[in-house]
Scaffold this motif. Structure first.
Motif, short mmCIF file in Angstrom:
data_model
loop_
_atom_site.label_atom_id
_atom_site.label_comp_id
_atom_site.label_asym_id
_atom_site.label_seq_id
_atom_site.Cartn_x
_atom_site.Cartn_y
_atom_site.Cartn_z
N VAL A 136 0.76 -0.84 0.15
CA VAL A 136 0.34 0.14 0.31
C VAL A 136 0.93 1.06 -0.28
CG1 VAL A 136 -0.53 0.56 2.56
CG2 VAL A 136 -2.26 0.44 1.08
N GLU A 137 2.36 0.89 0.22
CA GLU A 137 2.98 2.63 -0.04
C GLU A 137 2.98 3.08 -1.22
OE1 GLU A 137 3.93 -0.56 0.81
OE2 GLU A 137 4.97 -1.32 2.91
N GLU A 138 2.97 2.71 -2.05
CA GLU A 138 2.91 3.46 -3.67
C GLU A 138 1.67 4.32 -3.62
OE1 GLU A 138 2.74 2.84 -8.28
OE2 GLU A 138 3.44 1.67 -6.63
N GLU A 139 0.50 4.02 -3.28
CA GLU A 139 -1.19 4.50 -2.84
C GLU A 139 -1.03 5.63 -2.10
OE1 GLU A 139 -5.48 3.14 -2.21
OE2 GLU A 139 -3.60 1.77 -2.74
N MET A 140 -0.20 5.55 -0.71
CA MET A 140 0.18 6.09 0.03
C MET A 140 0.84 7.47 0.07
SD MET A 140 0.29 3.65 3.97
CE MET A 140 0.18 4.84 4.52
N VAL A 141 1.87 7.01 -0.96
CA VAL A 141 3.08 8.49 -0.96
C VAL A 141 1.90 9.12 -2.25
CG1 VAL A 141 4.87 8.54 -2.60
CG2 VAL A 141 5.22 7.02 -0.90
N GLN A 142 1.65 8.74 -3.13
CA GLN A 142 0.40 9.10 -3.72
C GLN A 142 -0.42 10.17 -3.15
OE1 GLN A 142 -0.92 6.46 -6.70
NE2 GLN A 142 1.11 5.76 -8.05
N THR A 143 -1.27 10.15 -2.10
CA THR A 143 -1.25 10.42 -1.62
C THR A 143 -1.59 11.51 -0.62
OG1 THR A 143 -3.04 8.84 -1.29
CG2 THR A 143 -3.79 10.58 -0.33
N LEU A 144 0.40 11.31 -0.93
CA LEU A 144 0.73 11.71 0.65
C LEU A 144 1.24 13.66 -0.49
CD1 LEU A 144 1.87 12.76 3.16
CD2 LEU A 144 4.19 12.05 2.16
N GLN A 145 1.22 12.79 -2.15
CA GLN A 145 1.13 14.25 -2.56
C GLN A 145 -0.19 15.42 -2.62
OE1 GLN A 145 3.18 12.26 -5.81
NE2 GLN A 145 5.15 11.82 -5.11
N ILE A 146 -1.11 14.43 -2.73
CA ILE A 146 -2.46 15.29 -3.02
C ILE A 146 -2.69 16.26 -2.13
CG2 ILE A 146 -4.74 14.69 -3.51
CD1 ILE A 146 -4.29 12.74 -4.78
N ALA A 147 -1.98 15.55 -0.69
CA ALA A 147 -2.52 16.49 0.68
C ALA A 147 -1.52 17.02 0.49
CB ALA A 147 -2.43 15.20 1.87
N MET A 148 0.14 17.19 0.04
CA MET A 148 1.21 18.56 0.17
C MET A 148 0.19 19.72 -0.28
SD MET A 148 3.25 17.34 2.34
CE MET A 148 3.80 18.88 2.56
N ALA A 149 0.20 19.65 -2.11
CA ALA A 149 -0.72 20.17 -2.82
C ALA A 149 -1.67 20.56 -2.31
CB ALA A 149 -0.94 19.23 -4.37
N CYS A 150 -2.66 19.98 -1.29
CA CYS A 150 -3.85 20.65 -1.08
C CYS A 150 -3.42 22.22 0.15
CB CYS A 150 -4.54 19.82 0.18
SG CYS A 150 -5.69 18.75 -1.50
N VAL A 151 -2.57 21.24 0.78
CA VAL A 151 -1.41 22.57 2.10
C VAL A 151 -1.32 23.63 1.37
CG1 VAL A 151 -2.79 20.81 4.19
CG2 VAL A 151 -0.12 20.51 2.84
N SER A 152 -1.10 23.12 0.73
CA SER A 152 0.19 24.75 -0.08
C SER A 152 0.02 25.91 0.64
CB SER A 152 -0.44 24.87 -1.63
OG SER A 152 0.48 26.08 -1.75
N LYS A 153 0.56 26.71 1.23
CA LYS A 153 -0.03 28.25 1.53
C LYS A 153 -0.29 29.20 0.53
CE LYS A 153 4.10 27.53 5.06
NZ LYS A 153 4.93 28.68 5.38
N HIS A 154 0.28 29.14 -0.67
CA HIS A 154 -0.83 29.90 -1.62
C HIS A 154 -2.10 29.25 -2.09
CE1 HIS A 154 2.75 31.86 -1.10
NE2 HIS A 154 3.39 31.04 -1.88
#
Length: 198
Positions: A136-154
């Protein structure tokens, strides 16, 4: 895929109201389950009716986008930020705004960014999620990338909720997870309604 049901709910609220009706209070206790284990977003549309101080108990404050804290106004992109924090809670097993010691409060997006910056991405994830399911690690890394885009300061750098749904569905399709599959334990319907991380 964790949180997809909630993402679809938020995206629907945004599109159906033409962004006039915003949840404005996205956090783990406001994602509920039906008897059929379908995720539902609660408390939407209440934010504009409440006073700023009533709306912001200490834990809720940690879900708020920086610009929403400053202006006290909700936008679709501030909802995206809050959803990103929700995703980070699910991936890390850490509660947003939980104290790390006697006085220190963990800023979850900042903590994750610092760990990822040091290239220790594997240290971010909740070990219980990895134990529940193999590969499930690959799925979690891809989901983390989405989360990081969502919490962008801008705000302009954040995706829309519709784009978030599309990205999460692409992950689900590429990893073969779906209703009735072995990935059921990591499905969006497994969101729990409590003050602990979902």
């Amino acid at each position: 895929m964790i949180c997809l049901g909630a993402a679809k709910g938020i995206a629907h609220i945004h599109s159906a109201s033409g962004a006039k009706l915003l949840p404005g209070n996205i956090k783990s206790p406001n994602v509920l389950l039906t008897q059929d284990l379908n995720a539902c977003v609660s408390d939407y549309g209440i934010a504009p009716l409440m006073s700023h101080h009533t709306l912001l108990p200490s834990r809720s404050f940690r879900y708020r986008a920086p610009e929403a804290v400053e202006t006290r106004k909700h936008t679709p992109k501030s909802d995206v930020y809050s959803f990103g924090v929700l995703l980070l809670e699910m991936l890390t097993g850490k509660a947003a705004g939980k104290t790390a010691g006697h006085e220190e409060v963990v800023d979850l997006p900042k903590w994750v960014q610092s760990v990822v910056r040091e290239e220790w991405t594997g240290e971010v994830f909740d070990v219980e999620l990895i134990k529940q399911q193999h590969n499930v690690e690959e799925e979690m890394v891809q989901t983390l990338q989405i989360a990081m885009a969502c919490v962008s300061k801008h705000p302009d750098s954040r995706p829309s909720m519709e784009e978030v749904v599309n990205m999460m569905e692409e992950i689900r399709a590429s990893t073969g997870s779906g209703p009735g599959s072995a990935n059921r334990a990591s499905s969006p319907e497994m969101i729990r309604s409590s003050d602990s991380p979902v």
